[in-house]
Design a protein around this motif. Structure first.
Motif, PDB file in Angstrom:
ATOM      1  N   PRO A 146       0.804  -1.227   0.000  1.00  0.00           N
ATOM      2  CA  PRO A 146       0.000   0.000   0.000  1.00  0.00           C
ATOM      3  C   PRO A 146       0.837   1.278   0.000  1.00  0.00           C
ATOM      4  O   PRO A 146       2.000   1.263   0.405  1.00  0.00           O
ATOM      5  CB  PRO A 146      -0.761  -0.103   1.323  1.00  0.00           C
ATOM      6  N   MET A 147       0.219   2.354  -0.470  1.00  0.00           N
ATOM      7  CA  MET A 147       0.797   3.686  -0.347  1.00  0.00           C
ATOM      8  C   MET A 147       1.250   3.897   1.104  1.00  0.00           C
ATOM      9  O   MET A 147       0.507   3.547   2.032  1.00  0.00           O
ATOM     10  CB  MET A 147      -0.272   4.726  -0.690  1.00  0.00           C
ATOM     11  N   GLY A 148       2.420   4.459   1.267  1.00  0.00           N
ATOM     12  CA  GLY A 148       2.955   4.683   2.610  1.00  0.00           C
ATOM     13  C   GLY A 148       4.229   3.877   2.822  1.00  0.00           C
ATOM     14  O   GLY A 148       5.086   4.237   3.622  1.00  0.00           O
ATOM     15  N   LEU A 149       4.386   2.771   2.083  1.00  0.00           N
ATOM     16  CA  LEU A 149       5.616   1.979   2.180  1.00  0.00           C
ATOM     17  C   LEU A 149       6.788   2.771   1.600  1.00  0.00           C
ATOM     18  O   LEU A 149       6.620   3.594   0.699  1.00  0.00           O
ATOM     19  CB  LEU A 149       5.469   0.660   1.406  1.00  0.00           C
ATOM     20  N   SER A 150       7.970   2.473   2.095  1.00  0.00           N
ATOM     21  CA  SER A 150       9.192   3.106   1.575  1.00  0.00           C
ATOM     22  C   SER A 150       9.550   2.493   0.224  1.00  0.00           C
ATOM     23  O   SER A 150       9.048   1.423  -0.148  1.00  0.00           O
ATOM     24  CB  SER A 150      10.336   2.866   2.558  1.00  0.00           C
ATOM     25  N   PHE A 180       7.480   9.938   0.957  1.00  0.00           N
ATOM     26  CA  PHE A 180       7.856   8.656   1.563  1.00  0.00           C
ATOM     27  C   PHE A 180       8.243   7.590   0.520  1.00  0.00           C
ATOM     28  O   PHE A 180       8.743   6.528   0.868  1.00  0.00           O
ATOM     29  CB  PHE A 180       6.745   8.130   2.481  1.00  0.00           C
TER      30      PHE A 180
ATOM     31  N   TYR B   3       4.672   0.297  11.756  1.00  0.00           N
ATOM     32  CA  TYR B   3       5.348   0.799  10.554  1.00  0.00           C
ATOM     33  C   TYR B   3       5.449   2.318  10.629  1.00  0.00           C
ATOM     34  O   TYR B   3       4.434   3.010  10.767  1.00  0.00           O
ATOM     35  CB  TYR B   3       4.573   0.384   9.297  1.00  0.00           C
ATOM     36  N   ILE B   5       6.484   5.862   8.844  1.00  0.00           N
ATOM     37  CA  ILE B   5       6.736   6.483   7.548  1.00  0.00           C
ATOM     38  C   ILE B   5       7.874   7.483   7.680  1.00  0.00           C
ATOM     39  O   ILE B   5       7.949   8.237   8.653  1.00  0.00           O
ATOM     40  CB  ILE B   5       5.453   7.175   7.030  1.00  0.00           C
ATOM     41  N   PRO B  48      -0.398  -2.664   7.687  1.00  0.00           N
ATOM     42  CA  PRO B  48       0.486  -2.718   8.855  1.00  0.00           C
ATOM     43  C   PRO B  48       0.028  -1.729   9.933  1.00  0.00           C
ATOM     44  O   PRO B  48      -0.500  -0.671   9.620  1.00  0.00           O
ATOM     45  CB  PRO B  48       1.852  -2.313   8.279  1.00  0.00           C
ATOM     46  N   ILE B  52       0.630   4.063   8.405  1.00  0.00           N
ATOM     47  CA  ILE B  52      -0.221   3.895   7.229  1.00  0.00           C
ATOM     48  C   ILE B  52      -1.681   3.840   7.661  1.00  0.00           C
ATOM     49  O   ILE B  52      -2.538   4.563   7.152  1.00  0.00           O
ATOM     50  CB  ILE B  52       0.183   2.634   6.432  1.00  0.00           C
ATOM     51  N   ILE B  56      -2.120   7.618   6.603  1.00  0.00           N
ATOM     52  CA  ILE B  56      -2.184   7.644   5.130  1.00  0.00           C
ATOM     53  C   ILE B  56      -3.623   7.519   4.626  1.00  0.00           C
ATOM     54  O   ILE B  56      -4.010   8.156   3.640  1.00  0.00           O
ATOM     55  CB  ILE B  56      -1.321   6.502   4.540  1.00  0.00           C
TER      56      ILE B  56
END
Lengths: 380, 380
Positions: A146-150, A180, B3, B5, B48, B52, B56
């Motif tokens: 998902p959006m938000g991961l590095s 991010f 998690y 960001i 997670p 997020i 997010i």
């Protein structure tokens, strides 16, 4: 005195099939109105005698009932009205009448002189199959999310998906240039990860970043990604413009395939008797605008398309359009692996099976899940 | 493990007001779905723990009934989700959910950090009034038409309109680069004609060509027109892309005003409970995308907008949005001169009165007709 157009029109015309709401009188009035509204936008009785009245305006080629309160009108326009561009072509097909109720574009019937304006998909079905070295089976696709991961975590996902045998690993369509997961870093990391996985697996997976950039930066960012080794681009034509997608597809210095995403496009199909049909929008227009595959929400997923609408998209993906190659339907939107056998029954093998979030539900081991996905598709 | 960001989000959020069809349970489910669909597009239970899930995704700030079977949901998103671009901002506001039924964007509530991404209209109301030296009265606009006329005949029209006192003489939106009125020749002839008329009349009319060009040629053709002496551009954001309009507006080497045209845009407003509201689409988004005026079909003309929808567009044209200037509403679409007093009653003086074909019905003498039009507007 008759008004003569100079140079004279060739007489060649393209046709648009419209579905019109109303009884016969109402629908016929709509058809006549379209002939004027989409061309001269001028009081008909004040048009000069001659070529404008005889040729420039739309002409009703056919008019017939299709249900109790709907009619089909086939209207022709001179190819010259389209001014040689996709932008003006769309303007004639469904410009002002997008604002009028009860009108739906059902299909386009285009002569060579219109089709020759466009290169169409760079690879099409055959080319994409060659690129991925998958001559017959359905292709596999998933999204990094998902959006938000590095970028590191997204690249790690990309590596696992590729190693497991997924062909096309695309950015989720919502990945832009967020702080991010900055684009420049993301495309390098993900392209490298997929390349590393291919080295190990012997597969030919590709990574496709999402091009959510301002006009001024699109080409620069596409070239940067190409240098990083991406295998194509995810593009949302309603967000950046159908013609901008076409320009990216036709750009020889990029030379990469494009998958079209339906974001912001749904308003054209959501009203069953207005807008543009699934066939024309996700099929014909998407091909004219150069995409090699068209993502849309499959029936029975999170969205509301019917099975019939989805098969009409497939029709639009492969109806003969001279040199404009057939493209892959890529139904997605909440798909899970248990849907695969049923999808293949309906779509056949010329299909990109797109499963996003559903892969993550299977297990934490994305390599194992991807292998299972690949096996499922290969065994059928 | 939570998690985190990196870099951490600022905590600043923008808000979108959605109108949702359904009873309370259904509408609330839609609101919750939007929070996920427009951001992570991922199974919520698999997200997670941490930033997020906490930041997010969209958050429902307010949820309240607005009719028996409709609810209003105010949903906030972190500014970072918009990735610093209009393309990705639109993606978050109404990307995938454009495909889901019963969802309408009613209004945008944007913090400075989002507004600062955009320059907004180059001139806005005040600047356009200064350019046209019309400090208080409504502005007059007409279109060169019908399609099929030669550039010479279009330029002759332009001369007469300008001499008669019309402020803005634009191409009909269907004029592209047709062989019978090639763009390069047209912009030179029409700009010259308007300049000649201004010399004679002492007025300050401007000519605005329609920019219906492929992406690759847009800037070149805009510059060519600028050199020819045009006073701005007519742009259809649904045809070339909202962001492409923004790029044209923000381009300092052009530095010219833009009028937005609704061609191909109607599908977003035509279903009353889906798409984007008149207020947000023709007002707020058009301003963010840099237009100085927004053309839309007036109530009681050839199209179907209601009086209330039109006044909501005016609200969207002038609601405070920090440095993003208010813009002119330009209602058109079958207007005639007898409608002017009624229009001024409703719209006031911050208005562009757009009459196209209707001017030709008045008489064959376009100078006389234009003078009558000008007098009508000045006398009120």
């Amino acid at each position: 005195m008759k008004y003569h157009i100079n140079p004279p029109l060739t007489g060649e015309r393209f046709e648009v099939l419209y579905r019109l709401q109303g009884n016969e009188v109402e629908a016929l009035a709509k058809a006549k109105d379209i002939c004027i509204e989409q061309t001269v936008e001028f009081p008909e009785d004040l048009l000069p005698e001659g070529d404008i009245r005889d040729q420039i305006i739309g002409q009703i080629v056919d008019f017939s009932p299709c249900s109790e309160d709907e009619f089909l009108a086939r209207i022709s326009y001179p190819v010259e009205d389209a001014g040689g561009t996709l932008v003006q072509f769309l303007n004639v097909v469904f410009g002002n009448i997008s604002i009028k109720p009860g009108i739906r574009v059902e299909a386009l019937d285009l002569p060579e002189s219109i089709l020759n304006l466009f290169r169409g998909p760079r690879l099409g079905r055959d080319g994409l199959r060659r690129l991925l070295q998958a001559p017959q089976r359905p292709l596999l696709c998933t999204a990094l999310k998902p959006m938000g991961l590095s970028t590191k975590d997204l690249a790690s996902q990309a590596y696992q998906f590729a190693l497991g045998g997924i062909d096309i690993i695309k950015d989720d369509h919502g990945l832009g240039n967020q702080p991010f997961c900055p684009y420049d870093e993301r495309v390098y990391r993900c392209a490298q990860a997929v390349s590393d996985a291919n080295q190990k697996s012997g597969f030919h997976a590709i990574y496709m970043p999402s091009l959510n950039f301002p006009s001024e930066m699109l080409l620069e960012k596409a070239h940067l990604a190409k240098e990083a080794g991406v295998g194509g681009f995810l593009v949302a034509p309603a967000l950046i413009g159908f013609d901008t997608m076409r320009a990216l597809a036709e750009n020889d210095s990029l030379g990469l395939p494009i998958i079209s995403h339906p974001s912001f496009l749904g308003s054209y199909t959501i009203h069953p008797s207005m807008g543009i049909s699934h066939y024309a929008l996700f099929g014909q227009l998407t091909r004219l605008a150069g995409a090699d595959a068209t993502i849309y929400p499959n029936f029975g997923g999170r969205f509301s398309f019917s099975k019939e609408e989805c098969t009409r998209i497939v029709d639009g993906c492969q109806v003969p359009m001279k040199h404009i190659a057939p493209i892959f339907p890529a139904p997605g939107g909440g798909m899970t692996m248990d849907r695969i056998p049923g999808m293949l029954d309906i779509y056949g093998r010329d299909l990109i099976v797109l499963i996003g979030g559903g892969l993550h539900r299977q297990s934490n081991d994305l390599i194992k899940t991807s292998r299972y996905f690949r096996n499922l598709v290969e065994e059928i």
